[in-house]
Structures are given as structure tokens and as C-alpha cells.
Design an enzyme around this catalytic site. Structure first.
Site, short mmCIF file in Angstrom:
data_model
loop_
_atom_site.label_atom_id
_atom_site.label_comp_id
_atom_site.label_asym_id
_atom_site.label_seq_id
_atom_site.Cartn_x
_atom_site.Cartn_y
_atom_site.Cartn_z
N ARG A 58 -1.53 -0.09 -8.52
CA ARG A 58 -2.96 0.12 -8.40
C ARG A 58 -3.01 1.48 -8.23
O ARG A 58 -2.15 2.27 -7.70
CB ARG A 58 -3.20 -0.42 -6.89
CG ARG A 58 -4.76 -0.09 -6.38
CD ARG A 58 -5.03 -0.22 -4.72
NE ARG A 58 -4.69 -1.51 -4.46
CZ ARG A 58 -4.32 -1.92 -3.28
NH1 ARG A 58 -4.04 -1.05 -2.19
NH2 ARG A 58 -4.29 -3.29 -2.65
N ASP A 114 0.89 -1.34 0.04
CA ASP A 114 0.04 0.06 0.04
C ASP A 114 0.90 1.22 -0.07
O ASP A 114 2.06 1.09 0.59
CB ASP A 114 -0.91 -0.01 1.20
CG ASP A 114 -1.97 -0.96 1.21
OD1 ASP A 114 -2.29 -1.58 -0.01
OD2 ASP A 114 -2.76 -1.03 2.25
P1 FDA Z 1 -14.06 9.90 -3.99
O1 FDA Z 1 -13.72 10.17 -2.82
O2 FDA Z 1 -13.19 10.72 -5.26
O3 FDA Z 1 -15.51 9.85 -4.39
C1 FDA Z 1 -16.11 10.21 -5.65
C2 FDA Z 1 -17.49 9.08 -5.73
O4 FDA Z 1 -17.37 7.81 -5.15
C3 FDA Z 1 -18.57 9.75 -4.51
O5 FDA Z 1 -19.37 10.88 -5.06
C4 FDA Z 1 -19.40 8.66 -4.29
O6 FDA Z 1 -20.52 8.54 -5.32
C5 FDA Z 1 -18.56 7.64 -4.43
N1 FDA Z 1 -17.86 7.06 -3.15
C6 FDA Z 1 -16.53 7.34 -2.60
N2 FDA Z 1 -16.38 6.67 -1.43
C7 FDA Z 1 -17.69 6.34 -1.08
C8 FDA Z 1 -17.97 5.58 0.00
N3 FDA Z 1 -17.50 5.35 1.19
N4 FDA Z 1 -19.55 5.20 -0.07
C9 FDA Z 1 -20.00 5.46 -1.06
N5 FDA Z 1 -19.70 5.83 -2.08
C10 FDA Z 1 -18.54 6.40 -2.18
N6 FDA Z 1 -5.25 5.35 -0.56
C11 FDA Z 1 -3.95 5.45 -0.58
O7 FDA Z 1 -3.37 6.64 -0.22
N7 FDA Z 1 -3.16 4.35 -0.61
C12 FDA Z 1 -3.47 2.93 -0.77
O8 FDA Z 1 -2.71 2.15 -0.86
C13 FDA Z 1 -5.09 2.81 -1.19
N8 FDA Z 1 -5.55 1.76 -1.30
C14 FDA Z 1 -6.82 1.46 -1.68
C15 FDA Z 1 -7.07 0.24 -2.19
C16 FDA Z 1 -8.39 0.14 -2.53
C17 FDA Z 1 -8.92 -1.23 -3.01
C18 FDA Z 1 -9.22 1.46 -2.63
C19 FDA Z 1 -10.65 1.34 -3.25
C20 FDA Z 1 -8.96 2.44 -2.16
C21 FDA Z 1 -7.49 2.77 -1.75
N9 FDA Z 1 -6.92 3.88 -1.23
C22 FDA Z 1 -5.74 3.78 -1.04
C23 FDA Z 1 -8.07 5.14 -0.91
C24 FDA Z 1 -8.22 6.16 -2.05
O9 FDA Z 1 -7.02 6.74 -2.20
C25 FDA Z 1 -9.35 6.97 -1.81
O10 FDA Z 1 -9.16 7.60 -0.61
C26 FDA Z 1 -10.66 6.23 -1.68
O11 FDA Z 1 -11.00 5.29 -2.32
C27 FDA Z 1 -11.59 7.63 -2.06
O12 FDA Z 1 -11.60 7.85 -3.34
P2 FDA Z 1 -12.62 7.40 -4.53
O13 FDA Z 1 -11.74 7.26 -5.81
O14 FDA Z 1 -13.36 5.98 -4.27
O15 FDA Z 1 -13.78 8.33 -4.50
#
Ligand code: FDA
Length: 310
Positions: A187, A136
Site C-alpha cells: 500500500r 500499517d
Molecule cells: P495530501 O495530504 O497530499 O493532499 C492532497 C489533496 O488530497 C488535497 O489537496 C485534497 O484535495 C485531498 N485531500 C487530502 N486529505 C483530504 C481530506 N482529509 N479531506 C478532503 N480532501 C483531502 N500513513 C502512514 O504513515 N502509514 C499508514 O499505514 C497509512 N495508511 C493509510 C491508509 C489509507 C487507506 C490512506 C488513504 C492513508 C493512509 N495513511 C497512512 C495516511 C497517508 O500517509 C496520508 O497522511 C494521508 O492519506 C493524506 O495524504 P493524501 O495523499 O491523501 O493527500
């Protein structure tokens, strides 16, 4: 603006040692505990049970034994022993062999050489059993050292390992080119840590635009990339892009976190995409849980309703 303030607030809570201790003592003990929506349980058996349920729904998984920022070598060695036990338990269980881990959990803050040794011990047990191990990415303090350790291990012939790049950091597009040239599996995430303006985009629109650029490059010229997001707009963009550029659906995967957008996870699987769920478990769940709350105010009201017993 409110989102950024929430993120900062929950990141401060995530670092609170007292809250962490209290949470570990009480939080997951009740089966209906609010954190259980995002954390599979405290023990490896609970994680394996969660993994089996996911596999029954044709989802893939990666297990993450929660823990980070250990402050002495004994704790780092204990975490390493726990990971070795997880490797054995996973092999016995027959679930998919895929782990995610953090270098601060293995002691990088205490002594780099010991952390690398700890990681090597885990890989020496995991490699012969054909595990895939993802390192990670933590806050920007660790970007250089994480990539450097990754490249060293790669140079020593470890090929079943992967890295994470965060679109929030300005440097990540150059890091992606470096990882693609190596042949490494990336990733892609937006980034879960609050970072200063000097090194990271502050506006969500900029983070998203960088994510989209990186995602497109990874999908067409990366190596089994993982697009890790719950963002439906981004996922739609990815689907259109792979259709337009004739990228096969089995050459990449979407990744999402345990308990988040389960509907979207199943929908994508039904459409023939690969979807991997990140399954966190363990006693040290508090900082992980706080970061999830900070990302989405709706999760906070879910927790408050849970506390009030509604
Ligand atoms: P973002 O926060 O930009 O939101 C966009 C939209 O996605 C929202 O409007 C909503 O529709 C949907 N959404 C987002 N979160 C939601 C929730 N909790 N419930 C429902 N809907 C939601 N970070 C890091 O710094 N180091 C790492 O190693 C990892 N590893 C990792 C693994 C995996 C498998 C995932 C999915 C994520 C990570 N992350 C991570 C976290 C990543 O950096 C990020 O903080 C989160 O995924 C939130 O960003 P999103 O792109 O999902 O949506």
C-alpha cells in the site's frame, strides 16, 4: 509552511496522554460527535454496520481497530484478544475479511518477540478464514523492524499479508524494489508522520514526486498494489498511467480513509475501479483523529463548527 506547522501541532496533540483519555471518555458518545465523520464508532458492531453501508455502495473495506503505542505487555495482549474477537465478529457478519493493524498496538515498543507472537496469534485465526491482513507503517523508528517482521512472516509462508510504504521517506524506493522482488502487496501512502530532513522529504512537491514515481512502478510491476491517497491530481495521473500502459483495472486498487472524499470514492467505483475504504473504529481513536486534522486545515474548521454546534 502553515501546513507543516499544523501537522507538527496536531502530532504533538496526538501524543498527549491526558487529551487522549479525555477524548476516549467523551468524544464518540454523542452520535453527532465530530470525530464520527472519520471514525466508524467505538465497537466492532458499529464498524460492521459502516462496512455494510460501504459494501452496499460497491466499496471494499479494511477494518482497523484503533490503538497504538501500548506501554506494557498486558495492554498488547488485550489488543490481541480484541483483534481475535474482531476476526470472529467479521466472520459471523459476512462482510469482507480484511484487517489493518499496527505493531505498536501489539507491543513492539515493549518486547519485539511478544509483538511478533501476538501478530502470529492473529494470523493463525485470520489465515484459515482467508483474511487479508495489512501491517500499517508507523513512524520511521519502526520501518526496519516492520519490514523485517513482514519478511519473516512471509518466509514462514504467510501470503495473505501486506505492507505499507511512505513516499516521504528517501529509503522507500529501495524498500519498494525489495518488496516487489518478494512478491509482496504494497500500500503506497505519502506518510502521516513528521520526519527529520536527514531521512525524509520536507517539501510536499518532493513527497508528491516520489509518490508518483513509486505509484507508476507499482502499477506496472507491483503485486496487487494499493494506491492510498485522496489527492485528485495523483488519482488522475494513476488513471492516465494505467490507460497508457494497459494495466487492467482489476489488478490494483485505490484506497481512501473513512469519511474522506466519499464523492471521489463513488465516482471511481462507478468508473469500474476498485476502491477500498479504511474503516477505523474503537475507543483509542484520538491519535488517529489528530493526524487527520493535521493533514487538512479545512477539517479543523469542520470540527470547530461541530463543537460550536453549528
Ligand atoms: P495530501 O495530504 O497530499 O493532499 C492532497 C489533496 O488530497 C488535497 O489537496 C485534497 O484535495 C485531498 N485531500 C487530502 N486529505 C483530504 C481530506 N482529509 N479531506 C478532503 N480532501 C483531502 N500513513 C502512514 O504513515 N502509514 C499508514 O499505514 C497509512 N495508511 C493509510 C491508509 C489509507 C487507506 C490512506 C488513504 C492513508 C493512509 N495513511 C497512512 C495516511 C497517508 O500517509 C496520508 O497522511 C494521508 O492519506 C493524506 O495524504 P493524501 O495523499 O491523501 O493527500
Amino acid at each position: 509552511m502553515l501546513d507543516r506547522a499544523a501537522k507538527t501541532f496536531f502530532q504533538l496533540l496526538a501524543r498527549s496522554g491526558t487529551l487522549k483519555k479525555l477524548a476516549s471518555r467523551y468524544g464518540l458518545q454523542r452520535p453527532e460527535s465530530f470525530a464520527r465523520r472519520f471514525v466508524a464508532g467505538e465497537g466492532v458492531q458499529e464498524a460492521i454496520d459502516a462496512a455494510r453501508a460501504l459494501e452496499a455502495g460497491r466499496l471494499r473495506l479494511t477494518l482497523d481497530l484503533l490503538g497504538e503505542s501500548v506501554t506494557n505487555l498486558e495492554e498488547a495482549e488485550a489488543a490481541t484478544r480484541q483483534y481475535l474477537a474482531v476476526v470472529d465478529a467479521v466472520v459471523q457478519s459476512g462482510i469482507e475479511r480484511n484487517l489493518s493493524l499496527k505493531l505498536t498496538q501489539l507491543g513492539i515498543d515493549v518486547d519485539k518477540a511478544s509483538a511478533v507472537d501476538n501478530l502470529r496469534k492473529i494470523l493463525e485465526r485470520a489465515d484459515p478464514a482467508e483474511f487479508f491482513v495489512r501491517i500499517d507503517m508507523e513512524s520511521s523508528r519502526y520501518t526496519d523492524v516492520t519490514l523485517e517482521i513482514f519478511e519473516t512472516l512471509w518466509g514462514h509462508g504467510h501470503r495473505r499479508i501486506g505492507v505499507v510504504l511512505q513516499s516521504a521517506l528517501y529509503r522507500s524506493e529501495a524498500d519498494m524494489a525489495r518488496m516487489n522482488a518478494l512478491g509482496a502487496r504494497v500500500r503506497l501512502v505519502k506518510g502521516a508522520y513528521k520526519e527529520p530532513k536527514a531521512i525524509a522529504y520536507q517539501n510536499k512537491a518532493d513527497v508528491d514526486a516520489a509518490f508518483e514515481r513509486m505509484m507508476k512502478t507499482l502499477l506496472t510491476s507491483g503485486h496487487s498494489p494499493a494506491i492510498a491517497t485522496h489527492d485528485p491530481t495523483m488519482i488522475d495521473t494513476a488513471r492516465r498511467w494505467v490507460d497508457e500502459t494497459h494495466v487492467a483495472r482489476d489488478t490494483f486498487e485505490f484506497q481512501m480513509l473513512y469519511g474522506i472524499r466519499r464523492d471521489l470514492q463513488s465516482m471511481l467505483v462507478n468508473e469500474g475501479y476498485r476502491v477500498r475504504v479504511y474503516v477505523p473504529f474503537g475507543r483509542e481513536w484520538f491519535p488517529y483523529f489528530m493526524r487527520r486534522l493535521g493533514e487538512r486545515p479545512a477539517n479543523v474548521s469542520f470540527v470547530i463548527r461541530g463543537i460550536l454546534g453549528e
